[in-house]
Design an enzyme around this catalytic site. Structure first.
Site, short mmCIF file in Angstrom:
data_model
loop_
_atom_site.label_atom_id
_atom_site.label_comp_id
_atom_site.label_asym_id
_atom_site.label_seq_id
_atom_site.Cartn_x
_atom_site.Cartn_y
_atom_site.Cartn_z
N ASP A 11 78.65 102.84 16.21
CA ASP A 11 78.77 101.87 17.41
C ASP A 11 78.36 102.33 18.64
OD1 ASP A 11 79.78 99.40 18.52
OD2 ASP A 11 81.83 100.45 19.13
N SER A 12 78.31 101.53 19.55
CA SER A 12 78.06 101.99 21.01
C SER A 12 79.16 102.74 21.47
CB SER A 12 77.82 100.89 21.85
OG SER A 12 79.07 99.88 21.86
N TYR A 43 76.53 98.70 25.32
CA TYR A 43 75.29 98.23 24.94
C TYR A 43 75.09 96.77 25.56
CZ TYR A 43 74.06 101.97 21.50
OH TYR A 43 73.64 103.15 20.91
N GLY A 44 76.40 95.99 25.55
CA GLY A 44 76.29 94.68 25.60
C GLY A 44 75.77 93.90 26.67
N CYS A 74 78.45 97.40 15.04
CA CYS A 74 78.31 96.89 16.32
C CYS A 74 77.56 95.70 16.30
CB CYS A 74 77.68 98.08 17.24
SG CYS A 74 76.98 97.49 18.68
N THR A 76 76.47 93.87 19.13
CA THR A 76 75.31 93.98 19.67
C THR A 76 74.14 94.64 19.30
OG1 THR A 76 76.91 94.13 21.46
CG2 THR A 76 74.59 94.56 22.22
N GLU A 153 87.12 100.62 26.43
CA GLU A 153 86.58 102.05 26.31
C GLU A 153 87.39 103.02 27.13
OE1 GLU A 153 84.05 103.83 24.87
OE2 GLU A 153 83.63 102.02 23.54
N CYS A 185 82.65 91.27 18.52
CA CYS A 185 82.62 92.41 19.28
C CYS A 185 83.50 93.34 18.42
CB CYS A 185 82.79 92.24 20.67
SG CYS A 185 82.68 94.02 21.67
N THR A 186 83.20 94.45 18.24
CA THR A 186 84.08 95.40 17.25
C THR A 186 85.31 95.83 18.23
OG1 THR A 186 82.45 97.04 17.20
CG2 THR A 186 82.48 95.84 15.37
N HIS A 187 85.12 95.81 19.62
CA HIS A 187 86.05 96.30 20.34
C HIS A 187 87.32 95.45 20.47
CE1 HIS A 187 82.88 99.08 21.88
NE2 HIS A 187 83.92 99.58 22.63
#
Ligand code: DGL
Length: 266
Positions: A11-12, A43-44, A74, A76, A153, A185-187
């Site tokens: 992932d980013s 990255y988004g 990810c 994105t 993050e 979005c995996t976040h």
């Protein structure tokens, strides 16, 4: 390919750990390698060219680790490169987009849904068009939520500003009568409770993690590549930035501490 080869995912940043968590539960005998490109997150808000370049750096690193399966954890990155990877890599590639769409179409009853993602994911239009192809009667409302990722993050998942942002981003959905929202979005699963509170408890929040893990298991089983021997789960973590910061986020995301995080330069 030998069954004891690892599964690689990236992932980013730390968001892909929401997918890692499900893989660890579903496939306890597998070796897993996680790469978080935390030096270049998010990255988004980058151009498609930059996202493709960064993604290929991550993929090349994981391929060098001789992985047997790649999970692009990810949205994105998947939005821009998934099909290229699925067509060109010699190993199976699982992407969160297809798994997320699968879950979303299974969940919605009314066919009115929301897609929440990064600016780049939403602007790419990929999820919207795959969803249309899969289920032409679904009406999707797409919303970019660019400020969620930097807060997540930084580990600020309970910061009051997130609630203000969520109210701002999601306000237009109030009158659209949706019954489900894809966390594209995996976040975002990390701030699930905030999104749920803003959208209302009756809206189903859909994430791809379990579906990705099942899909990984199914793919490996079909190929005869499931690791039957390993007794103990083996997880390796790599980051392109500060290892201590990654370790702290991983603890928060996974719910338990991780030991070794290795720094790498891509
Ligand atoms: N976790 C990434 C995704 O699923 C997004 C974070 C970013 O903007 O880098 O899209």
């Amino acid at each position: 390919m030998t069954p004891d080869a690892p599964i690689g995912l990236f992932d980013s940043g730390v968001g892909g750990l929401t997918i890692m968590r499900s893989l660890m539960r579903q496939l306890p005998q597998e070796k897993l390698i996680y790469l978080g490109d935390t030096a270049r997150v998010p990255y988004g808000n980058k151009s498609p060219q930059a996202i493709i370049r960064y993604t290929l750096d991550c993929v090349n690193f994981l391929i060098k680790q001789r992985i047997k399966l790649l999970v692009v954890a990810c949205f994105t990155a998947s939005s821009h490169v998934l099909y290229l990877l699925q067509e060109t890599l010699p190993i199976p590639v699982i992407g969160v987009i297809q798994c997320g769409i699968e879950e979303l179409t299974r969940t919605t009853r009314s066919g009115r849904v929301a897609i929440l993602g990064t600016t780049s994911t939403i602007h790419s239009g990929i999820i919207q068009s795959l969803l249309q192809q899969r289920s032409p009667l679904i009406t999707a409302f797409s919303i970019a939520c660019p400020l969620f990722v930097p807060f997540i993050e930084e580990g600020l998942i309970e910061h009051p500003a997130l609630m203000l942002m969520a109210r701002h981003y999601l306000a237009s959905l109030k009158t659209e009568n949706i019954d489900s929202a894809l966390l594209a979005c995996t976040h975002y699963p990390m701030i699930r409770s905030i999104i749920q509170e803003v959208l209302g408890k009756d809206i189903a929040l859909v994430e791809p993690a379990m579906s990705c893990a099942r899909s990984a298991q199914h793919t490996l089983a079909q190929k005869g590549w499931l690791n039957q021997q390993n007794q103990k789960q083996d997880c390796l973590f790599y980051t392109t930035d500060d290892t201590e910061k990654f370790r702290a986020s991983a603890h928060q995301f996974l719910g338990f501490p991780i030991e070794t995080v290795r720094p790498i330069d891509l």
